[in-house]
Design a protein around this motif. Structure first.
Motif, mmCIF file in Angstrom:
data_model
loop_
_atom_site.group_PDB
_atom_site.id
_atom_site.type_symbol
_atom_site.label_atom_id
_atom_site.label_comp_id
_atom_site.label_asym_id
_atom_site.label_seq_id
_atom_site.Cartn_x
_atom_site.Cartn_y
_atom_site.Cartn_z
ATOM 1 N N SER A 47 4.763 8.054 3.427
ATOM 2 C CA SER A 47 4.075 7.017 2.245
ATOM 3 C C SER A 47 4.882 7.471 1.249
ATOM 4 O O SER A 47 4.739 8.531 0.690
ATOM 5 C CB SER A 47 2.652 6.244 1.841
ATOM 6 O OG SER A 47 3.020 5.723 1.202
ATOM 7 N N GLU A 74 0.873 11.517 4.500
ATOM 8 C CA GLU A 74 0.239 9.486 4.563
ATOM 9 C C GLU A 74 1.263 8.775 5.017
ATOM 10 O O GLU A 74 2.639 9.428 4.568
ATOM 11 C CB GLU A 74 -0.132 9.616 3.297
ATOM 12 C CG GLU A 74 -0.081 7.475 2.952
ATOM 13 C CD GLU A 74 -2.377 7.806 3.221
ATOM 14 O OE1 GLU A 74 -2.334 6.774 3.897
ATOM 15 O OE2 GLU A 74 -2.716 9.392 2.952
ATOM 16 N N SER A 76 3.783 5.298 6.219
ATOM 17 C CA SER A 76 3.935 4.670 5.235
ATOM 18 C C SER A 76 2.602 3.343 5.620
ATOM 19 O O SER A 76 2.190 3.443 6.465
ATOM 20 C CB SER A 76 4.889 4.335 6.230
ATOM 21 O OG SER A 76 5.504 2.853 5.740
ATOM 22 N N ILE A 77 2.401 3.276 4.015
ATOM 23 C CA ILE A 77 1.734 2.033 4.799
ATOM 24 C C ILE A 77 1.457 0.591 5.256
ATOM 25 O O ILE A 77 0.685 0.484 5.569
ATOM 26 C CB ILE A 77 1.478 1.554 3.010
ATOM 27 C CG1 ILE A 77 2.539 0.549 2.534
ATOM 28 C CG2 ILE A 77 1.074 2.524 1.779
ATOM 29 C CD1 ILE A 77 2.271 -0.903 0.856
ATOM 30 N N GLU A 78 3.111 0.569 5.583
ATOM 31 C CA GLU A 78 3.690 -0.238 6.580
ATOM 32 C C GLU A 78 3.538 0.188 8.375
ATOM 33 O O GLU A 78 3.845 -1.159 9.007
ATOM 34 C CB GLU A 78 4.805 -0.850 6.337
ATOM 35 C CG GLU A 78 4.861 -1.641 5.103
ATOM 36 C CD GLU A 78 4.356 -2.939 4.859
ATOM 37 O OE1 GLU A 78 3.734 -3.350 5.867
ATOM 38 O OE2 GLU A 78 4.476 -3.548 3.689
ATOM 39 N N LYS A 79 2.638 0.849 8.574
ATOM 40 C CA LYS A 79 2.307 1.289 9.914
ATOM 41 C C LYS A 79 2.086 0.082 10.867
ATOM 42 O O LYS A 79 2.268 0.299 11.972
ATOM 43 C CB LYS A 79 1.696 2.326 9.988
ATOM 44 C CG LYS A 79 -0.121 2.534 9.504
ATOM 45 C CD LYS A 79 -0.497 4.376 9.297
ATOM 46 C CE LYS A 79 -2.199 3.359 8.057
ATOM 47 N NZ LYS A 79 -1.532 3.057 6.874
ATOM 48 N N GLY A 138 1.620 -4.089 3.375
ATOM 49 C CA GLY A 138 0.162 -2.874 3.591
ATOM 50 C C GLY A 138 -0.458 -3.591 4.318
ATOM 51 O O GLY A 138 -1.809 -3.132 5.079
ATOM 52 N N THR A 139 -0.299 -4.887 4.867
ATOM 53 C CA THR A 139 -1.730 -5.755 5.966
ATOM 54 C C THR A 139 -1.357 -5.452 6.851
ATOM 55 O O THR A 139 -0.668 -5.907 7.315
ATOM 56 C CB THR A 139 -2.055 -7.249 4.590
ATOM 57 O OG1 THR A 139 -1.077 -7.789 4.912
ATOM 58 C CG2 THR A 139 -2.690 -6.995 3.386
#
Ligand SMILES: [Zn+2]
Length: 224
Positions: A47, A74, A76-79, A138-139
């Motif tokens: 991230s 950390e 990526s927030i788009e995992k 990220g959601t």
């Protein structure tokens, strides 16, 4: 537990460098993952890191339930979005999310991107849809709408955000990412000329896709 492969971490690192070089994303935005067909582990970029500074140790290895198998960074927030694609598309092994300028214009305007160049027709398709409704980055919701918009295609536009590309391998995912952006740029410039846009007919699209699948470079691919 399956084996973690150094060469797949290297693939994530080199794809990040390639993404910056080709200008299909800006800054630290966007993310890359690869699903190993052998273990089903996902190798994902970290991230918020400069792609030119990412090393193999920063690549995070996760299973498809997002448990970390290896890696201190950390992920990526788009995992969620990457995993959602792999769960919905067994044929997909490479996922790239970009923040490209011209393609994003279409997502912002709420217009699907039609094919106006041959390379786009051959490897992306007739038209690229827009994921809807809007979901925050990220959601898990973004993953859901992105997968729905993607369907069986190689790409989908994320409104006000960017593009999501899914392919069987990383070279193809990169190719789709660049051709998508090129097609968007051509379309917009052609619009500026004001002389109308020539769209391909159904027959032309079928012929080009058939040619790409069965003939284009096939003899050379067999030589490799
Ligand atoms: Zn993004």
């Amino acid at each position: 537990m399956g084996r973690v492969k150094q060469e797949l971490k290297e693939l994530i690192v080199s794809t990040g460098v390639e993404m910056i070089k080709t200008g299909i994303t800006v800054g630290t935005w966007g993310n890359i993952s690869y699903r190993d067909p052998e273990t089903d582990y996902m190798y994902i970029s970290p991230s918020g890191m400069d792609y030119m500074k990412v090393k193999t140790d920063h690549v995070v290895v996760m299973d498809l339930d997002l448990n970390i198998i290896e890696g201190e960074a950390e992920p990526s927030i788009e995992k969620h979005m990457h995993v959602a694609v792999y769960k919905a598309r067994p044929d997909a092994h490479a996922v790239i999310h970009t923040h490209p300028t011209f393609s994003t214009v279409f997502g912002v305007a709420g217009l699907p991107l039609p094919a106006v160049s041959e390379d786009f027709v051959q490897i992306v398709g007739e038209e690229i849809a827009i994921a809807s409704p809007y979901a925050l980055p990220g959601t898990p919701e973004l993953g859901e709408v992105a997968v729905k918009g993607l369907g069986k295609n190689g790409a989908v536009l994320l409104p006000g955000h960017g593009a999501l590309i899914a392919a069987a391998n990383m070279p193809m995912a990169l190719k789709i990412s660049t051709v998508l952006e090129k097609n968007a740029q051509i379309y917009l410039y052609a619009k500026l000329l004001g002389n109308g846009i020539r769209l391909f007919s159904r027959e032309e699209i079928d012929a080009m896709q058939n040619f790409a699948k069965n003939h284009y470079g096939k003899k050379n691919q067999e030589l490799v």
